[in-house]
Write a protein that holds these residues in place. Structure first.
Motif, PDB file in Angstrom:
ATOM      1  N   LEU A  10       1.391  -9.306   9.128  1.00 35.52           N
ATOM      2  CA  LEU A  10       1.197 -10.640   8.558  1.00 35.52           C
ATOM      3  C   LEU A  10       2.384 -11.036   7.676  1.00 35.52           C
ATOM      4  O   LEU A  10       2.804 -12.202   7.686  1.00 35.52           O
ATOM      5  N   LEU A  11       2.914 -10.069   6.929  1.00 32.80           N
ATOM      6  CA  LEU A  11       4.103 -10.335   6.115  1.00 32.80           C
ATOM      7  C   LEU A  11       5.277 -10.715   7.019  1.00 32.80           C
ATOM      8  O   LEU A  11       6.026 -11.662   6.710  1.00 32.80           O
ATOM      9  N   PHE A  12       5.440 -10.001   8.128  1.00 32.16           N
ATOM     10  CA  PHE A  12       6.500 -10.318   9.076  1.00 32.16           C
ATOM     11  C   PHE A  12       6.315 -11.725   9.646  1.00 32.16           C
ATOM     12  O   PHE A  12       7.277 -12.502   9.750  1.00 32.16           O
ATOM     13  N   VAL A  13       5.092 -12.065  10.015  1.00 31.37           N
ATOM     14  CA  VAL A  13       4.808 -13.388  10.589  1.00 31.37           C
ATOM     15  C   VAL A  13       5.114 -14.490   9.568  1.00 31.37           C
ATOM     16  O   VAL A  13       5.759 -15.500   9.905  1.00 31.37           O
ATOM     17  N   LEU A  14       4.680 -14.299   8.327  1.00 28.99           N
ATOM     18  CA  LEU A  14       4.916 -15.311   7.291  1.00 28.99           C
ATOM     19  C   LEU A  14       6.402 -15.492   7.007  1.00 28.99           C
ATOM     20  O   LEU A  14       6.911 -16.621   6.972  1.00 28.99           O
ATOM     21  N   SER A  15       7.113 -14.380   6.793  1.00 31.08           N
ATOM     22  CA  SER A  15       8.533 -14.481   6.456  1.00 31.08           C
ATOM     23  C   SER A  15       9.343 -15.012   7.636  1.00 31.08           C
ATOM     24  O   SER A  15      10.286 -15.799   7.453  1.00 31.08           O
ATOM     25  N   THR A  16       8.986 -14.621   8.858  1.00 30.55           N
ATOM     26  CA  THR A  16       9.700 -15.098  10.040  1.00 30.55           C
ATOM     27  C   THR A  16       9.429 -16.583  10.278  1.00 30.55           C
ATOM     28  O   THR A  16      10.333 -17.331  10.690  1.00 30.55           O
ATOM     29  N   THR A  17       8.216 -17.014  10.010  1.00 35.57           N
ATOM     30  CA  THR A  17       7.888 -18.444  10.101  1.00 35.57           C
ATOM     31  C   THR A  17       8.768 -19.243   9.152  1.00 35.57           C
ATOM     32  O   THR A  17       9.286 -20.318   9.509  1.00 35.57           O
ATOM     33  N   CYS A  44      -7.797   2.182   4.329  1.00 33.06           N
ATOM     34  CA  CYS A  44      -6.697   1.280   4.015  1.00 33.06           C
ATOM     35  C   CYS A  44      -7.219  -0.129   3.729  1.00 33.06           C
ATOM     36  O   CYS A  44      -8.149  -0.611   4.391  1.00 33.06           O
ATOM     37  N   GLN A  45      -6.629  -0.756   2.740  1.00 25.33           N
ATOM     38  CA  GLN A  45      -6.964  -2.139   2.415  1.00 25.33           C
ATOM     39  C   GLN A  45      -6.544  -3.035   3.578  1.00 25.33           C
ATOM     40  O   GLN A  45      -5.405  -2.959   4.056  1.00 25.33           O
ATOM     41  N   ALA A  46      -7.460  -3.878   4.058  1.00 26.78           N
ATOM     42  CA  ALA A  46      -7.176  -4.697   5.241  1.00 26.78           C
ATOM     43  C   ALA A  46      -6.090  -5.733   4.972  1.00 26.78           C
ATOM     44  O   ALA A  46      -5.197  -5.950   5.792  1.00 26.78           O
ATOM     45  N   LEU A  47      -6.146  -6.376   3.807  1.00 29.47           N
ATOM     46  CA  LEU A  47      -5.222  -7.467   3.513  1.00 29.47           C
ATOM     47  C   LEU A  47      -4.714  -7.346   2.082  1.00 29.47           C
ATOM     48  O   LEU A  47      -5.496  -7.261   1.140  1.00 29.47           O
ATOM     49  N   SER A  48      -3.399  -7.355   1.930  1.00 30.30           N
ATOM     50  CA  SER A  48      -2.802  -7.337   0.593  1.00 30.30           C
ATOM     51  C   SER A  48      -2.928  -8.726  -0.031  1.00 30.30           C
ATOM     52  O   SER A  48      -2.592  -9.730   0.612  1.00 30.30           O
ATOM     53  N   TRP A  49      -3.388  -8.777  -1.281  1.00 27.59           N
ATOM     54  CA  TRP A  49      -3.610 -10.069  -1.936  1.00 27.59           C
ATOM     55  C   TRP A  49      -2.317 -10.870  -2.062  1.00 27.59           C
ATOM     56  O   TRP A  49      -2.337 -12.108  -2.106  1.00 27.59           O
ATOM     57  N   LEU A  50      -1.168 -10.203  -2.083  1.00 27.38           N
ATOM     58  CA  LEU A  50       0.113 -10.877  -2.245  1.00 27.38           C
ATOM     59  C   LEU A  50       0.391 -11.859  -1.107  1.00 27.38           C
ATOM     60  O   LEU A  50       1.134 -12.832  -1.276  1.00 27.38           O
ATOM     61  N   LEU A  51      -0.213 -11.613   0.063  1.00 29.37           N
ATOM     62  CA  LEU A  51       0.043 -12.458   1.220  1.00 29.37           C
ATOM     63  C   LEU A  51      -0.654 -13.818   1.111  1.00 29.37           C
ATOM     64  O   LEU A  51      -0.250 -14.768   1.788  1.00 29.37           O
ATOM     65  N   LEU A  52      -1.660 -13.916   0.260  1.00 26.34           N
ATOM     66  CA  LEU A  52      -2.374 -15.190   0.113  1.00 26.34           C
ATOM     67  C   LEU A  52      -1.506 -16.250  -0.558  1.00 26.34           C
ATOM     68  O   LEU A  52      -1.318 -17.344  -0.002  1.00 26.34           O
ATOM     69  N   PRO A  53      -0.963 -15.977  -1.756  1.00 28.85           N
ATOM     70  CA  PRO A  53      -0.059 -16.981  -2.336  1.00 28.85           C
ATOM     71  C   PRO A  53       1.212 -17.171  -1.502  1.00 28.85           C
ATOM     72  O   PRO A  53       1.781 -18.264  -1.496  1.00 28.85           O
ATOM     73  N   MET A  54       1.654 -16.126  -0.796  1.00 30.04           N
ATOM     74  CA  MET A  54       2.852 -16.274   0.029  1.00 30.04           C
ATOM     75  C   MET A  54       2.613 -17.267   1.162  1.00 30.04           C
ATOM     76  O   MET A  54       3.519 -18.011   1.552  1.00 30.04           O
TER      77      MET A  54
END
Length: 384
Positions: free
Chosen positions: A268-275, A317-327
């Motif tokens: 998800l981090l890759f998708v957000l940053s690449t977008t 493992c935590q499914a989703l890192s909270w940092l990705l929400l504000p990102m």
């Protein structure tokens, strides 16, 4: 008291049962580096805390990053027609990189030598390693830069993700098998990078303009080695080790979903940053490549550290890192409403760095209190 309770009671209980298990089969590491580190550690005072060694090594990489940021902020210095980085900077970079690599190899030996090995030490070491990825990748980039004979900033962005992907594979293996299989590429790359810095100081960056053979440039060799090492060595070995654990019924997570859950947040981090890279109105990665890489690398380190905590404590493992929400909101603003994209990137990068440092300090404080130890001293708390 910790700043915030990031490690749950279940995880603390898991840390109590944790035993370090790793396999290092790299010939360079086994026959050259480990004997060298065994020699070096004898010169360290026995009062020196292993975590202090780890942190010092990490700071050498940060120093390299800052030093090259001063002389080559936009990665243009190595291009023809630009003022090149002074030779002494490459000498310093080579020495600092090798010192960082050496201290990273010595810290565990110092822990065993002083009988001070703890789960906190391993978490601290691997947590900083996850953040170090961005610092050594961005620093190496300055050798070639983004000129005609260099590497495009968008291309380097994807190369960075190959390196990050390779790093997290090892911890994904351990999450599923309980064993850390140390990748061969790390030792080879660190020795090579240190030598390339020193060679660059002697021959100058102009040497890398020349093709090795026909039209194949050194920058192509740089890209080729990273990608091939990742997809022909690291990835197959990781899949093989996990499949082997599955066949021997020692896999920690039986369902496919649970086994691959650690990849959800990084993807998800890759998708957000690449977008953001692809749809940026101002082409932000061309305008501010160094800051963009730093933001991505720090966010990745934060996601990876949470995986390492779960892996070491044998918890889900935590499914989703909270940092990705504000990102997600930041990326949407960048593409639609926010006119000053550079300012938005700087503010978000500062927020990510502060959030990651806060997380790291909190976890270290929690585990220090739990194990009744000091992070940077071998003395016991409240002792004289």
């Amino acid at each position: 008291m910790a700043l915030y309770e990031y490690v749950t009671q279940e995880q603390l209980a898991g840390f109590d049962k944790y035993k370090y298990s790793a396999v290092d089969s790299n010939p360079l590491s086994v026959y050259v580096m480990h004997p060298f580190w065994n020699f070096v550690v004898k010169f360290l005072p026995t009062w020196l805390a292993p975590n202090l060694i780890t942190f010092t090594g990490f700071m050498f990489l940060v120093l390299n990053f800052l030093m090259l940021a001063f002389y080559d902020f936009d990665f243009n210095a190595s291009a023809a027609g630009h003022e090149h980085v002074p030779s002494w900077v490459w000498v310093a970079a080579g020495i600092f990189n090798f010192l960082a690599y050496t201290l990273d190899g010595v810290d565990g030996k110092q822990a065993r030598r002083t009988n001070s090995s703890t789960p906190l030490g391993e978490l601290f070491d691997h947590g900083l390693d996850s953040w170090a990825c961005i610092f050594f990748v961005a620093t190496v980039y300055s050798i070639f830069g983004r000129g005609e004979s260099g590497v495009g900033v968008a291309t380097l962005y994807y190369i960075l993700w190959v390196v990050l992907f390779s790093f997290i594979l090892s911890h994904w293996e351990k999450y599923n098998t309980g064993i850390l299989f140390l990748p061969w590429g790390y030792d080879i790359s660190q020795v090579t990078i240190s030598l390339v810095y020193l060679v660059t100081a002697v021959v100058g960056v102009e040497t890398w303009y020349q093709p090795i053979i026909w039209h194949f440039l050194y920058r192509d060799l740089f890209t080729f080695m990273i990608i091939v090492c990742s997809f022909s060595v690291t990835l197959p070995m990781s899949l093989y080790n996990v499949l082997k654990a599955h066949r021997s019924n020692t896999l920690k997570h039986s369902s496919l979903y649970e086994a691959f859950l650690p990849f959800l947040s990084p993807v998800l981090l890759f998708v957000l940053s690449t977008t953001w890279v692809v749809y940026s109105p101002s082409n932000i990665v061309e305008l501010q490549p160094r800051i963009f890489y730093l933001m991505v690398g720090t966010a990745f380190a934060n996601v990876t550290c949470k995986l390492i905590v779960c892996q070491m404590s044998n918890t889900r493992c935590q499914a989703l890192s909270w940092l990705l929400l504000p990102m997600t909101l930041v990326v949407l603003l960048a593409m639609t409403a926010f006119t000053n994209e550079t300012l938005l990137l700087y503010v978000w990068t500062a927020a990510v760095i502060l959030a990651h440092i806060h997380y790291g300090v909190s976890v270290v404080q929690q585990l220090s209190g739990h194990f009744n130890i000091l992070a940077f001293s071998l003395k016991k708390p409240n002792s004289d």
